[in-house]
Design a protein around this motif. Structure first.
Motif, PDB file in Angstrom:
ATOM      1  N   ILE A 273      -2.843  10.638   2.629  1.00  0.00           N
ATOM      2  CA  ILE A 273      -1.820  10.476   2.064  1.00  0.00           C
ATOM      3  C   ILE A 273      -1.179   9.342   2.744  1.00  0.00           C
ATOM      4  N   ASP A 274      -0.393   8.416   1.870  1.00  0.00           N
ATOM      5  CA  ASP A 274       0.001   7.521   2.370  1.00  0.00           C
ATOM      6  C   ASP A 274       1.623   7.413   1.581  1.00  0.00           C
ATOM      7  N   VAL A 275       2.521   6.950   2.492  1.00  0.00           N
ATOM      8  CA  VAL A 275       3.947   6.744   2.246  1.00  0.00           C
ATOM      9  C   VAL A 275       4.179   5.626   1.069  1.00  0.00           C
ATOM     10  N   ASP A 276       4.634   5.807   0.022  1.00  0.00           N
ATOM     11  CA  ASP A 276       4.749   4.478  -0.645  1.00  0.00           C
ATOM     12  C   ASP A 276       5.843   3.333  -0.580  1.00  0.00           C
ATOM     13  N   CYS A 277       5.535   2.144  -0.617  1.00  0.00           N
ATOM     14  CA  CYS A 277       6.290   1.381  -0.300  1.00  0.00           C
ATOM     15  C   CYS A 277       7.288   1.125   0.971  1.00  0.00           C
ATOM     16  N   PHE A 278       6.297   1.443   2.108  1.00  0.00           N
ATOM     17  CA  PHE A 278       7.133   2.016   3.202  1.00  0.00           C
ATOM     18  C   PHE A 278       7.478   0.732   3.931  1.00  0.00           C
ATOM     19  N   LYS A 279       6.815  -0.409   3.925  1.00  0.00           N
ATOM     20  CA  LYS A 279       7.252  -1.626   4.596  1.00  0.00           C
ATOM     21  C   LYS A 279       8.574  -1.830   3.982  1.00  0.00           C
ATOM     22  N   ASN A 280       8.790  -1.862   2.500  1.00  0.00           N
ATOM     23  CA  ASN A 280       9.947  -2.079   1.922  1.00  0.00           C
ATOM     24  C   ASN A 280      11.460  -1.157   2.618  1.00  0.00           C
ATOM     25  N   TYR A 281      10.804   0.168   2.806  1.00  0.00           N
ATOM     26  CA  TYR A 281      11.813   1.134   3.369  1.00  0.00           C
ATOM     27  C   TYR A 281      12.176   0.523   4.717  1.00  0.00           C
ATOM     28  N   ASN A 282      11.340   0.263   5.649  1.00  0.00           N
ATOM     29  CA  ASN A 282      11.564  -0.014   7.014  1.00  0.00           C
ATOM     30  C   ASN A 282      12.673  -1.496   6.820  1.00  0.00           C
ATOM     31  N   ASP A 283      12.052  -2.355   5.871  1.00  0.00           N
ATOM     32  CA  ASP A 283      12.758  -3.652   5.897  1.00  0.00           C
ATOM     33  C   ASP A 283      14.340  -3.262   5.542  1.00  0.00           C
ATOM     34  N   GLY A 290      13.265   4.265   9.280  1.00  0.00           N
ATOM     35  CA  GLY A 290      11.858   4.480   8.922  1.00  0.00           C
ATOM     36  C   GLY A 290      10.948   5.713   9.748  1.00  0.00           C
ATOM     37  N   ASP A 291      11.393   6.042  11.109  1.00  0.00           N
ATOM     38  CA  ASP A 291      10.955   7.028  11.828  1.00  0.00           C
ATOM     39  C   ASP A 291      11.526   8.281  11.507  1.00  0.00           C
ATOM     40  N   ALA A 292      12.518   8.377  11.074  1.00  0.00           N
ATOM     41  CA  ALA A 292      13.166   9.569  10.729  1.00  0.00           C
ATOM     42  C   ALA A 292      12.522  10.133   9.336  1.00  0.00           C
ATOM     43  N   ALA A 313      -2.386  16.074  10.113  1.00  0.00           N
ATOM     44  CA  ALA A 313      -2.482  15.134  11.262  1.00  0.00           C
ATOM     45  C   ALA A 313      -1.847  13.707  10.762  1.00  0.00           C
ATOM     46  N   ARG A 314      -1.509  13.246  11.834  1.00  0.00           N
ATOM     47  CA  ARG A 314      -0.865  11.669  11.440  1.00  0.00           C
ATOM     48  C   ARG A 314      -2.107  10.780  11.540  1.00  0.00           C
ATOM     49  N   PHE A 315      -2.485  10.137  10.518  1.00  0.00           N
ATOM     50  CA  PHE A 315      -3.630   9.465  10.586  1.00  0.00           C
ATOM     51  C   PHE A 315      -3.347   7.938  11.054  1.00  0.00           C
ATOM     52  N   ALA A 390      -5.203   5.725  -6.214  1.00  0.00           N
ATOM     53  CA  ALA A 390      -3.787   6.296  -6.364  1.00  0.00           C
ATOM     54  C   ALA A 390      -2.663   5.167  -6.528  1.00  0.00           C
ATOM     55  N   LYS A 391      -2.881   4.447  -5.520  1.00  0.00           N
ATOM     56  CA  LYS A 391      -2.058   3.258  -5.534  1.00  0.00           C
ATOM     57  C   LYS A 391      -1.983   2.120  -6.464  1.00  0.00           C
ATOM     58  N   GLU A 392      -3.518   1.898  -6.777  1.00  0.00           N
ATOM     59  CA  GLU A 392      -3.746   1.144  -7.785  1.00  0.00           C
ATOM     60  C   GLU A 392      -3.208   1.608  -9.188  1.00  0.00           C
ATOM     61  N   GLY A 394      -0.439   3.143  -9.682  1.00  0.00           N
ATOM     62  CA  GLY A 394       0.877   3.200  -9.802  1.00  0.00           C
ATOM     63  C   GLY A 394       1.701   3.837  -8.962  1.00  0.00           C
ATOM     64  N   ARG A 395       0.945   4.696  -7.721  1.00  0.00           N
ATOM     65  CA  ARG A 395       1.760   5.247  -6.613  1.00  0.00           C
ATOM     66  C   ARG A 395       2.046   6.782  -7.084  1.00  0.00           C
ATOM     67  N   ASN A 396       2.666   7.592  -6.272  1.00  0.00           N
ATOM     68  CA  ASN A 396       3.267   8.794  -6.429  1.00  0.00           C
ATOM     69  C   ASN A 396       2.318   9.499  -7.399  1.00  0.00           C
TER      70      ASN A 396
HETATM   71  N1  LIG Z   1       9.311   3.088  11.158  1.00  0.00           N
HETATM   72  C1  LIG Z   1       7.982   3.372  11.127  1.00  0.00           C
HETATM   73  N2  LIG Z   1       7.240   2.394  10.434  1.00  0.00           N
HETATM   74  C2  LIG Z   1       6.076   2.370  10.520  1.00  0.00           C
HETATM   75  C3  LIG Z   1       5.354   3.240  11.584  1.00  0.00           C
HETATM   76  N3  LIG Z   1       3.858   3.124  11.238  1.00  0.00           N
HETATM   77  C4  LIG Z   1       3.939   2.294  10.196  1.00  0.00           C
HETATM   78  N4  LIG Z   1       5.037   1.848   9.917  1.00  0.00           N
HETATM   79  C5  LIG Z   1       5.310   0.915   8.802  1.00  0.00           C
HETATM   80  O1  LIG Z   1       4.654   1.312   7.437  1.00  0.00           O
HETATM   81  C6  LIG Z   1       4.467  -0.080   6.978  1.00  0.00           C
HETATM   82  C7  LIG Z   1       3.378   0.176   6.106  1.00  0.00           C
HETATM   83  O2  LIG Z   1       3.250  -0.716   5.005  1.00  0.00           O
HETATM   84  P1  LIG Z   1       2.192  -1.218   4.154  1.00  0.00           P
HETATM   85  O3  LIG Z   1       0.793  -0.984   4.904  1.00  0.00           O
HETATM   86  O4  LIG Z   1       2.307  -2.716   3.703  1.00  0.00           O
HETATM   87  O5  LIG Z   1       2.355  -0.089   3.061  1.00  0.00           O
HETATM   88  P2  LIG Z   1       3.557   0.135   2.113  1.00  0.00           P
HETATM   89  O6  LIG Z   1       4.752  -0.677   2.323  1.00  0.00           O
HETATM   90  O7  LIG Z   1       3.898   1.658   2.373  1.00  0.00           O
HETATM   91  O8  LIG Z   1       3.052  -0.043   0.604  1.00  0.00           O
HETATM   92  P3  LIG Z   1       2.120   0.846  -0.127  1.00  0.00           P
HETATM   93  O9  LIG Z   1       1.092   1.742   0.882  1.00  0.00           O
HETATM   94  O10 LIG Z   1       1.093  -0.024  -0.868  1.00  0.00           O
HETATM   95  O11 LIG Z   1       3.001   1.608  -0.890  1.00  0.00           O
HETATM   96  C8  LIG Z   1       4.744  -0.870   7.839  1.00  0.00           C
HETATM   97  O12 LIG Z   1       5.836  -1.830   7.476  1.00  0.00           O
HETATM   98  C9  LIG Z   1       4.757  -0.386   9.064  1.00  0.00           C
HETATM   99  O13 LIG Z   1       5.282  -0.975  10.146  1.00  0.00           O
HETATM  100  C10 LIG Z   1       6.183   4.157  12.326  1.00  0.00           C
HETATM  101  O14 LIG Z   1       5.844   4.869  13.075  1.00  0.00           O
HETATM  102  N5  LIG Z   1       7.462   4.059  12.089  1.00  0.00           N
END
Ligand SMILES: Nc1nc2c(ncn2[C@@H]2O[C@H](COP(=O)(O)OP(=O)(O)OP(=O)(O)O)[C@@H](O)[C@H]2O)c(=O)[nH]1
Length: 425
Positions: A273-283, A290-292, A313-315, A390-392, A394-396
């Protein structure tokens, strides 16, 4: 009985200088003191039958010396010994373990010793024989028996000793055929035996306290050690942020379940499982947010899994993995879909997502029945490939690895029936 003292109670014996004379020796804090006394009493109870019988036997054996020391009243002496004192001793021995009150026990022992001493004085008083003047010396033996063999508590030992010394002194005064000097010397002899045996009693008490304290400390250390081992075991298996199993624990369990599935011929499924666009979320929201978010996603994933053998598990990073032993592809796909929905139902706002208004996840599912060929990482690779698709796409969404992707690592005989190639939303 008092409860076992907790390690927190554990301190060195306190050298108390306040309190009565009886209290003025090394004592533990009240709770440990009570527990120590209870343990000593259990020990005494445990030994009581043997001690009581030994006392009765010794006392009875002196009946032989009655023939020479008090020959004129030896019959009365034997009546006193065998019909009064020994039955009382045996009764006391039996009653001791029945009496649960510590004070009552102490009192009963004390009375038994004083009655035994008084019986000697009585027999000596009854006799007119010249040897009878030496008969009272038996009191000294009773003092030694009470203070050292019975190992009475110091306070009781001191009281009984004092009573017996007084009794001995009074008995000596009744003996006319003895000079004052000899009388005093005999009495001094008894008093010295009292003091010596009380010192021994006191030292035994101190030694028992030290041994008890050492045992408690060892118990405490063992407890601390096993707590530390348990904590280390948990920490080495747990992800600090999400409290899910960590990668190490996942690898360990994967290997176990892989072998079990191969032995039992069961299917083994894995969801990556991978959270979508999580980099954007953090940014957009910052790393702490992001941690929460990851914590909430972890809880959501965990809430879907019900069977104890399943492992979430957290991968690594924003990736999670779910290991599903004895689960076929269809069930694993259904579970993955529930996880996808559970996360999206959290409705965690994600303004920077290219997929939806809230946090979503993509999931790759792979299932196989391990055969002789192949290794656990093959299953992970198959799930990863499905996740990539799944990512390719369109995600979700959930994508199930085609059977062909896992067929290479299964034997022809136990290959899993091919699940639908993709499972889209
Ligand atoms: N806040 C937080 N961010 C994390 C942690 N582990 C990884 N990340 C962030 O997760 C993001 C993963 O980004 P990408 O691998 O580019 O993936 P994505 O932005 O989710 O894009 P897609 O997977 O393609 O949807 C990076 O910005 C990491 O810094 C964590 O423990 N805490």
């Amino acid at each position: 009985m008092s409860r076992e003292p907790s390690p927190q109670d554990l301190t060195a014996p306190q050298s108390s200088t306040s309190g009565s004379f009886w209290e003025r020796h090394d004592k533990f804090p009240a709770e440990i003191e009570a527990s120590f006394q209870a343990e000593m009493d259990r020990l005494r109870e445990h030994r009581m039958v043997r001690t009581g019988l030994a006392g009765a036997l010794l006392y009875g054996a002196f009946a032989i010396s009655d023939l020479s020391m008090v020959p004129d009243v030896y019959q009365q002496a034997w009546l006193i010994r065998f019909l009064i004192v020994i039955p009382l001793m045996l009764l006391g021995t039996i009653l001791f373990s029945r009496l649960k009150n510590l004070l009552m026990r102490e009192a009963m022992l004390s009375v038994s010793l004083i009655v035994t001493g008084a019986s000697l004085s009585l027999i000596a008083a009854l006799s007119q024989h010249p040897n009878a003047v030496h008969y009272h010396t038996g009191v000294t033996l009773i003092v030694l028996f009470g203070n050292i063999v019975l190992n009475q508590r110091f306070r009781s030992a001191a009281i009984v000793s004092a009573a017996l010394v007084v009794l001995y002194g009074v008995s000596l005064l009744q003996v006319a055929a003895m000079s004052a000097e000899v009388r005093f010397n005999n009495w001094l002899f008894c008093a010295a035996a009292v003091i010596i045996s009380l010192i021994a009693n006191f030292r035994m008490d101190q030694d028992q306290r030290r041994a008890y304290l050492a045992r408690l400390r060892e118990q405490q250390r063992n407890e601390e050690l096993s707590n530390a081992v348990e904590l280390l075991g948990r920490l080495s298996a747990e992800d600090a942020l999400t409290r899910l199993a960590n990668r190490r624990e996942f690898d360990r369990r994967l290997s176990i379940e892989w072998n079990r599935a191969r032995r039992d011929g069961h299917a083994l499924s894995l969801v990556l499982i991978d959270v979508d666009c999580f980099k954007n979320y953090n940014d957009h929201y910052g790393h702490p947010a992001g941690d929460a978010c990851l914590q909430k996603v972890a809880d959501a994933l965990q809430s879907v899994v019900r069977r104890s053998a399943d492992l979430v598990a957290r991968f690594g990073g924003e990736e999670f993995v779910v290991l599903l032993p004895a689960t076929d592809a269809a069930d694993a796909a259904a579970l993955a879909e529930r996880m996808r929905r559970q996360v999206s139902d959290l409705q965690i706002p994600h303004a920077a997502s290219r997929v939806a208004a809230g946090i979503t996840v993509s999931l790759g599912v792979a299932t196989l029945t391990p055969g002789d060929a192949g290794q656990p990482p093959d299953l992970v690779a198959a799930a990863d490939a499905a996740l990539y698709r799944a990512k390719e796409q369109g995600r979700n969404r959930v994508v199930v690895a085609p059977a062909a992707a896992t067929a290479a690592v299964t034997t022809a005989a136990n290959a899993t029936p091919a699940p639908p190639a993709t499972h889209q939303h």
